[in-house]
Design an enzyme around this catalytic site. Structure first.
Site, PDB file in Angstrom:
ATOM      1  N   ARG A 164       0.821  -1.208   0.000  1.00 53.59           N
ATOM      2  CA  ARG A 164       0.000   0.000   0.000  1.00 53.59           C
ATOM      3  C   ARG A 164       0.856   1.259   0.000  1.00 53.59           C
ATOM      4  O   ARG A 164       0.545   2.235  -0.692  1.00 53.59           O
ATOM      5  CB  ARG A 164      -0.957  -0.020   1.195  1.00 53.59           C
ATOM      6  CG  ARG A 164      -2.094  -0.996   0.994  1.00 53.59           C
ATOM      7  CD  ARG A 164      -2.948  -1.204   2.227  1.00 53.59           C
ATOM      8  NE  ARG A 164      -4.086  -2.066   1.888  1.00 53.59           N
ATOM      9  CZ  ARG A 164      -4.956  -2.538   2.763  1.00 53.59           C
ATOM     10  NH1 ARG A 164      -4.816  -2.259   4.058  1.00 53.59           N
ATOM     11  NH2 ARG A 164      -5.960  -3.301   2.373  1.00 53.59           N
ATOM     12  N   TYR A 182      -6.088  -1.351  -6.720  1.00 58.53           N
ATOM     13  CA  TYR A 182      -5.506  -2.555  -6.107  1.00 58.53           C
ATOM     14  C   TYR A 182      -4.883  -2.274  -4.749  1.00 58.53           C
ATOM     15  O   TYR A 182      -4.714  -1.146  -4.348  1.00 58.53           O
ATOM     16  CB  TYR A 182      -4.555  -3.290  -7.044  1.00 58.53           C
ATOM     17  CG  TYR A 182      -3.377  -2.587  -7.662  1.00 58.53           C
ATOM     18  CD1 TYR A 182      -2.853  -1.405  -7.173  1.00 58.53           C
ATOM     19  CD2 TYR A 182      -2.772  -3.159  -8.782  1.00 58.53           C
ATOM     20  CE1 TYR A 182      -1.756  -0.810  -7.769  1.00 58.53           C
ATOM     21  CE2 TYR A 182      -1.672  -2.573  -9.386  1.00 58.53           C
ATOM     22  CZ  TYR A 182      -1.169  -1.393  -8.867  1.00 58.53           C
ATOM     23  OH  TYR A 182      -0.081  -0.821  -9.462  1.00 58.53           O
ATOM     24  N   GLU A 183      -4.582  -3.379  -4.058  1.00 59.08           N
ATOM     25  CA  GLU A 183      -4.150  -3.350  -2.647  1.00 59.08           C
ATOM     26  C   GLU A 183      -5.189  -2.692  -1.747  1.00 59.08           C
ATOM     27  O   GLU A 183      -4.861  -2.046  -0.750  1.00 59.08           O
ATOM     28  CB  GLU A 183      -2.794  -2.653  -2.501  1.00 59.08           C
ATOM     29  CG  GLU A 183      -1.709  -3.171  -3.403  1.00 59.08           C
ATOM     30  CD  GLU A 183      -1.549  -4.683  -3.366  1.00 59.08           C
ATOM     31  OE1 GLU A 183      -1.937  -5.292  -2.354  1.00 59.08           O
ATOM     32  OE2 GLU A 183      -1.054  -5.257  -4.341  1.00 59.08           O
ATOM     33  N   GLY A 184      -6.450  -2.886  -2.082  1.00 59.83           N
ATOM     34  CA  GLY A 184      -7.543  -2.283  -1.338  1.00 59.83           C
ATOM     35  C   GLY A 184      -7.935  -0.980  -1.983  1.00 59.83           C
ATOM     36  O   GLY A 184      -7.143  -0.030  -2.033  1.00 59.83           O
TER      37      GLY A 184
END
Length: 596
Positions: A295, A439-441
């Site tokens: 992140r 992506y990555e949340g």
């Protein structure tokens, strides 16, 4: 044609003036990393990014990756570039010397990462995923796994991935179905399908090692029953070479909007041999080590794209002749003035500049805290720094990718119709940057993480790591006349942030939907105040140097002027965000679903 020049001068300002980076060498383990060493490292990183990676960015986008007979081929030149990258030691820069790493501070690695992302985001995905793999295995793997795999990951001859998402579950990993069956030899048989796996298959390294989330027989439901497994593409031989092919194969590659030279794969695990990483049913804890690293890395992707888009927009605005300045011709000897004379173009360029340099300062602050959290001799200081990193991780990821996308779009707007044409390269930055918000949340998930987990953690302990230094700065500098135009707007925005924090916390206790409805605006408000604090500090450092022998190129003059623009033209957004937060979530949640 697009251009890129690494912003080393501003990186040095953030590292050595704003963050007092000379103190890095005072941390145990970093004694060698004085400015005399860090400067050449940044300069060499700039060379490989400008001269090797950047020239492959556009061609890589146009060619993309191809899948042939179960093998993914990266675009022309990528393998040669990766070999130079690996041989130069860049895969080992911020890794443990015990496994062949160079042990560089996170703050150094952070700025190298920005340069890589700006030069060639698709290329950066491959070593970026490997570094996240390294972090997770280093923190949670047993000694045998670390000894067998980390040296190869560190030297870049092998690479790593993270395999979380499945066709039926993305953010809600509690729904995953991939299974892990214990074997007599202590290994596990892994079966299932994972999607959206970046660098899942490629031709850059001789082996690819996957970290896979899966369920053991009889595991509890939900995320409490998830374990993490290491699954190699080729099973290593006793002498550490890639041996027998494992039951891990690419099913297909995605055809994407952007980052086309990064292979995004569907991965099928069919009885693949794997080994448990960490404790059974504790896989989410281990995977979050990698995800939090990722992140922060994704935030740097937003910053890198913003920088290169800004640079190209400035170059175009200086060269493109259109119309005359509203106040009269600035270059009467030419048929028209360059568009940089026009107020709206200057507004766009200054917006891009203020966001980009502000985000670089935020990234430097977070990276410095990572170094302190791991190496400071005082355990209290380590905990405080770790709290700060936990607090700002969702802000770095969401704010910097939102603003990166905004700056990329500003770049297209400055170019006008030419920005929409592939020839100039600006449209690629918009396409490449868009994934960083997903992506990555997704950024909405980051906002929920901020208000749902970080805000109330340990009775607000995380928040104090930000609120206290900002409050102290305001109180100390409020009477400083020279800084008044910077500190007073910061103080007003900071009060809004404090009031919004209290209100979101109060409402969220009784009605969680209220916190959820305010989350995205709250994260943006928090982020803009953080940038304001860093811009005020930047102005404090720069003001005394303007017009002196210390400012021969006008760097500090421009820094102060950009800080002034941020305070006057961008920070006022906090008023609207505050109003939206205080309005509550009724207009969102009361709307009938059938009426959408």
């Amino acid at each position: 044609m697009p251009l890129y020049k690494a912003p080393l001068r501003d990186m040095r300002f953030v590292m050595f003036e704003l963050m007092q980076g000379d103190e890095i060498a005072a941390l145990p383990g970093y004694e060698e990393f004085t400015r005399d060493l860090i400067d050449p490292v940044l300069e060499e990183a700039a060379k490989i990014c400008e001269e090797v990676l950047f020239p492959l960015n556009r061609s890589g986008d146009e060619e993309g990756c191809t899948l042939e007979n179960g093998v993914v081929r990266t675009p022309k030149g990528f393998k040669q570039a990766y070999d130079l990258f690996r041989e130069g030691g860049w895969t080992s820069l911020a890794c443990d010397p015990a496994y062949g790493g160079q042990g560089a501070p996170s703050v150094v690695n952070t700025f190298v990462s920005e340069m890589i992302c700006a030069a060639n985001l698709s290329f950066g995905m491959y070593p970026g995923l490997s570094h996240g793999f390294y972090k997770a295995l280093h923190a949670h793997g047993n000694e045998a796994l670390k000894a067998e795999y980390l040296p190869k990951i560190v030297d870049g001859t092998w690479s790593g991935t993270m395999c979380l998402t499945e066709p039926h579950c993305g953010t809600d990993l509690g729904l995953l179905k991939t299974s892990a069956t214990p074997q007599d030899d202590g290994s596990y048989s892994i079966t299932g399908t994972k999607i959206f796996i970046s660098a899942g298959e490629h031709d850059l390294t001789e082996n690819i090692i996957h970290l896979v989330l899966a369920r053991l027989p009889g595991a509890p439901k939900g995320t409490a029953g998830i374990s993490l497994f290491l699954v190699p593409k080729f099973l290593p031989t006793e002498d550490g070479r890639p041996g027998q092919r494992n039951g891990a194969a690419v099913g297909s590659i995605e055809h994407k909007m952007g980052i086309k030279a990064s292979s995004t794969c569907v991965m099928n695990f069919d009885g693949a041999k794997g080994w448990l990483v960490g404790e059974a049913n504790k896989g989410m804890r281990a995977m979050f080590t990698m995800m939090n690293e990722a992140r922060l890395g994704v935030g740097m992707q937003g910053l890198g794209i913003a920088e290169v888009a800004y640079q190209n927009a400035v170059a175009y605005a200086r060269d493109r002749l259109q119309g005359r300045a509203l106040s009269g011709a600035k270059q009467p000897e030419k048929p028209a003035d360059p568009i940089v004379v026009h107020p709206d173009v200057r507004r766009m360029l200054l917006t891009a500049r203020a966001y980009t340099q502000g985000c670089r300062a935020l990234a430097g602050w977070a990276a410095q805290a990572i170094d302190v959290s791991k190496h400071h001799p005082d355990p209290v200081k380590r905990v405080e720094a770790d709290d700060f990193v936990a607090l700002v991780t969702p802000i770095v990821k969401a704010l910097m990718t939102d603003l990166g996308f905004e700056v990329a779009n500003i770049g297209v707007q400055v170019y006008g119709g030419h920005g929409f044409i592939r020839e100039h390269g600006q449209e690629q930055y918009v396409r490449d940057c868009r994934i960083a918000q997903l992506y990555e949340g997704t950024n909405g998930i980051q906002a929920l993480d901020l208000v749902g987990r970080k805000m109330g953690a340990h009775a607000g302990r995380y928040l104090r790591t930000f609120f206290h230094p900002v409050s102290d700065f305001i109180q100390t500098k409020m009477e400083d006349e020279a800084l008044g135009e910077f500190v007073q707007p910061l103080a007003k925005a900071f009060v809004r942030l404090q009031q919004a924090t209290a209100e979101v916390a109060r409402r969220g206790l009784a009605r969680p939907d209220e916190a959820g409805a305010a989350a995205t605006e709250y994260l943006r408000l928090f982020g803009l105040v953080a940038l304001a604090y860093l811009w005020a500090r930047s102005a404090e450092i720069s003001l005394p140097k303007v017009g002196t022998d210390q400012d021969p190129d006008g760097f500090y003059r421009a820094k102060v002027a950009t800080a002034r623009f941020y305070m006057e033209r961008l920070l006022p957004q906090t008023s609207g965000l505050f109003a939206a937060i205080m309005a509550g979530g009724k207009s969102i949640m009361a709307f009938e679903e059938a009426d959408f």
